[in-house]
Structure formats: structure tokens, C-alpha cells
Design a protein around this motif. Sequence first.
Motif, PDB file in Angstrom:
ATOM      1  N   GLN A  39       0.859  -1.183   0.000  1.00 53.95           N
ATOM      2  CA  GLN A  39       0.000   0.000   0.000  1.00 53.95           C
ATOM      3  C   GLN A  39       0.895   1.233   0.000  1.00 53.95           C
ATOM      4  OE1 GLN A  39      -2.561   0.331   3.412  1.00 53.95           O
ATOM      5  NE2 GLN A  39      -3.655   2.072   2.604  1.00 53.95           N
ATOM      6  N   SER A  40       0.483   2.248  -0.768  1.00 52.83           N
ATOM      7  CA  SER A  40       1.219   3.505  -0.772  1.00 52.83           C
ATOM      8  C   SER A  40       0.213   4.643  -0.849  1.00 52.83           C
ATOM      9  CB  SER A  40       2.177   3.566  -1.959  1.00 52.83           C
ATOM     10  OG  SER A  40       1.457   3.523  -3.175  1.00 52.83           O
ATOM     11  N   GLY A  41       0.586   5.785  -0.297  1.00 51.82           N
ATOM     12  CA  GLY A  41      -0.311   6.944  -0.319  1.00 51.82           C
ATOM     13  C   GLY A  41       0.445   8.218  -0.645  1.00 51.82           C
ATOM     14  N   SER A  53      -4.314   6.891  -2.621  1.00 57.37           N
ATOM     15  CA  SER A  53      -3.506   5.739  -2.211  1.00 57.37           C
ATOM     16  C   SER A  53      -3.734   4.587  -3.187  1.00 57.37           C
ATOM     17  CB  SER A  53      -3.842   5.306  -0.787  1.00 57.37           C
ATOM     18  OG  SER A  53      -5.147   4.780  -0.720  1.00 57.37           O
ATOM     19  N   GLU A  55      -3.296   0.226  -3.504  1.00 58.99           N
ATOM     20  CA  GLU A  55      -3.080  -1.064  -2.855  1.00 58.99           C
ATOM     21  C   GLU A  55      -2.970  -2.115  -3.951  1.00 58.99           C
ATOM     22  OE1 GLU A  55      -5.973  -0.274   1.004  1.00 58.99           O
ATOM     23  OE2 GLU A  55      -6.583  -1.704  -0.531  1.00 58.99           O
TER      24      GLU A  55
END
Length: 174
Positions: A39-41, A53, A55
Motif C-alpha cells: 500500500q502507498s499513499g 492511495s 493497494e
Amino acid sequence: MRALLTTLIVVTGAGFVAAGARAGTADMEIHVQPKQTDQSGVKAQGGGSRFASKEHWIYDVTIESKSFRQLDGLELKYVIFYKQEKFGSKDPAEEKRIKGSVSIGALKPHEKRSVTTTPVELNKTQLDGNYYFSSGGKERAQDSLVGVWVRVYQNGQQLTEYANPSTLSRQHWD
């Protein structure tokens, strides 16, 4: 999508066909579990008014032979279903799918084999604070997994299939 679902199917029915090691429908057990891999935001997109974000999700598929004979020439084919919402739009979510296959080869008697599907990227975007779209578009858009449909083939012939939720099997495969 935070909830993890574990599904189990035990296929029951016919046995072997002829002298070859062709599996019947009673010879397999299939476990399917969605799993988030990363996951990144990012904040401050579009002048600081939204947060986005990403996922990545896969399905872990485990096949277990319940046969007393080796099963040769096995292949798993799958279709992953997901919905993609459009940020800032009034349109309903778009249904999408990813198809794939994995060669399993041979399974010894009572052997388990686990494979993973192709990753699906799910996006989430929302406006910050008191921002809104004057057109009435969605202030929050979140993609979601719908489910997976799995088929197991032996030497090109379909042995069994499983869909979670079961309503996916009413869709077209191709």
C-alpha cells in the motif's frame, strides 16, 4: 479493502475415469484467500486538495489432491473481478476483470500446491477538508475486489470450477 475472506471448497462426486490418472470431481480441494501485498499513499495532489492511495491485492489459491494417484497435466485458470470508481464523476463503478493462468504440472497423492494470481491495483482517492465538486461528483472513489472464479484443467479438459461469490459463475468467462 481490509476484510480478508477465506473460502474452502471440497468438490465431491465422480471418481476416476479409465486406467489413466484423470481426476474426477471428488479428487480436489481448493482454498482461495485474498491478500494485500502493499500500500502507498500520496497527499497534496491537484494543489493539495486530495489524497490518493494505491493497494495491490492477489489471491492465494491452494489446490490439494485428494486422490490416491498422481494427477498430471494440471493447469489453473482464473478471472479476478473488481470495481473501479471514477473520482469526481457521478457515473457508477466500472466492472473490470483480470484473467490469468498458472501451470501446476503434476500433483502427487494428497499433495498441496499453492499459487498466486496476478496482482490487482486498487486505488482510493478523496477530497480533503471542505472541498467538493460543484457538479456533484464523487468526493471519494474507492476501487474494490468483487471476487474470483477459478477453473482447474487436466490435459486441457476442465475438472472443476469454483467462484466466490458464487454469482460470478453466471458471468461470461471470456
